[in-house]
Write an enzyme that holds these catalytic residues in place. Sequence first.
Site, PDB file in Angstrom:
ATOM      1  N   ASP A 212       2.290   3.561   8.005  1.00 52.62           N
ATOM      2  CA  ASP A 212       3.577   3.423   8.840  1.00 52.62           C
ATOM      3  C   ASP A 212       3.633   3.122   9.948  1.00 52.62           C
ATOM      4  OD1 ASP A 212       6.133   4.041   8.768  1.00 52.62           O
ATOM      5  OD2 ASP A 212       6.135   6.134   9.001  1.00 52.62           O
TER       6      ASP A 212
ATOM      7  N   HIS B  39       4.264  -6.335   9.348  1.00 53.61           N
ATOM      8  CA  HIS B  39       3.563  -6.110   8.065  1.00 53.61           C
ATOM      9  C   HIS B  39       2.454  -7.085   7.690  1.00 53.61           C
ATOM     10  CE1 HIS B  39       6.814  -3.636   6.636  1.00 53.61           C
ATOM     11  NE2 HIS B  39       7.752  -4.335   6.538  1.00 53.61           N
TER      12      HIS B  39
ATOM     13  N   LEU C 221     -16.420   0.849  -3.999  1.00 52.81           N
ATOM     14  CA  LEU C 221     -15.305   1.486  -3.695  1.00 52.81           C
ATOM     15  C   LEU C 221     -14.072   1.087  -4.817  1.00 52.81           C
ATOM     16  CD1 LEU C 221     -13.494   2.964  -1.580  1.00 52.81           C
ATOM     17  CD2 LEU C 221     -13.086   0.817  -0.523  1.00 52.81           C
TER      18      LEU C 221
END
Length: 232
Positions: free
Chosen positions: A12, A29, A123
């Site tokens: 955020d 972004h 991962l």
Amino acid sequence: MTTPTHVSIIMDGNGRWAQLRGEERLFGHQAGAQSVRDVVEAAAEAGVRYLSLFAFSSENWNRPKKEVDGLMELLIESIREETPNLIKNNVRLRSIGDLSHLPPYVGDSFKHSMKETELCTGLTVVLALSYSGTWDILQAANRYAKDRLDGNVHTPLDVALFEQYLSTAEIPPPDLLIRTSGEERISNFMLWQLAYTELYFTPVLWPDFRKKDLKKALAAYARRDRRFGIIK
Ligand code: FPP
């Protein structure tokens, strides 16, 4: 140090980060995409097994078209560019959310990258796209009801059975949830899965969140005393 198996992040603050610089939200972004690269690398180095990222919520469709289109473009570009790197680093890409809601070119591109990384065993990065916790619970309930009506399942729901219908089936629940930018909310993220997750809030805006910040969060997690409702 106790390393969490699954770390979730609500990324955020991209918009505020851009505004502070007098730039458009998309600029934030774009900078946030660099944080994603950094954090994926740091999580892999730390031995985290699952990293789930809230990249686009069901509610984000209501943002201005220009921002939504820009975000879709950025997601596709980042995934396309990063896929060879993911393979090189043995990282598997998965997604959760209502992919049918995404423009076809975006959904197809994701499916392609997921297929290309499906044999990676390091991962697992789980991108939440067009995702919300309420959506997940409802789609699970509807799929169970259909299976029951069709006679494919004969037992009433219990926790383990319900979890098989959630979009996170086969993914353990998050041990640690990080939310950046000073907001202290769950915002319709994994409502069911977060039942016993440790929450970590930081004022750092997502585009400023880098390796050192993840390390700090992991160190804070290691100091937590998890009891899961039991007396120890
Ligand atoms: C929240 O900031 C962030 C988002 C809605 C999008 C997250 C997307 C990225 C980090 C882009 C790249 C992602 C990947 C996986 C490559 P906000 O816009 O709500 O910020 P604000 O609260 O300051 O307005």
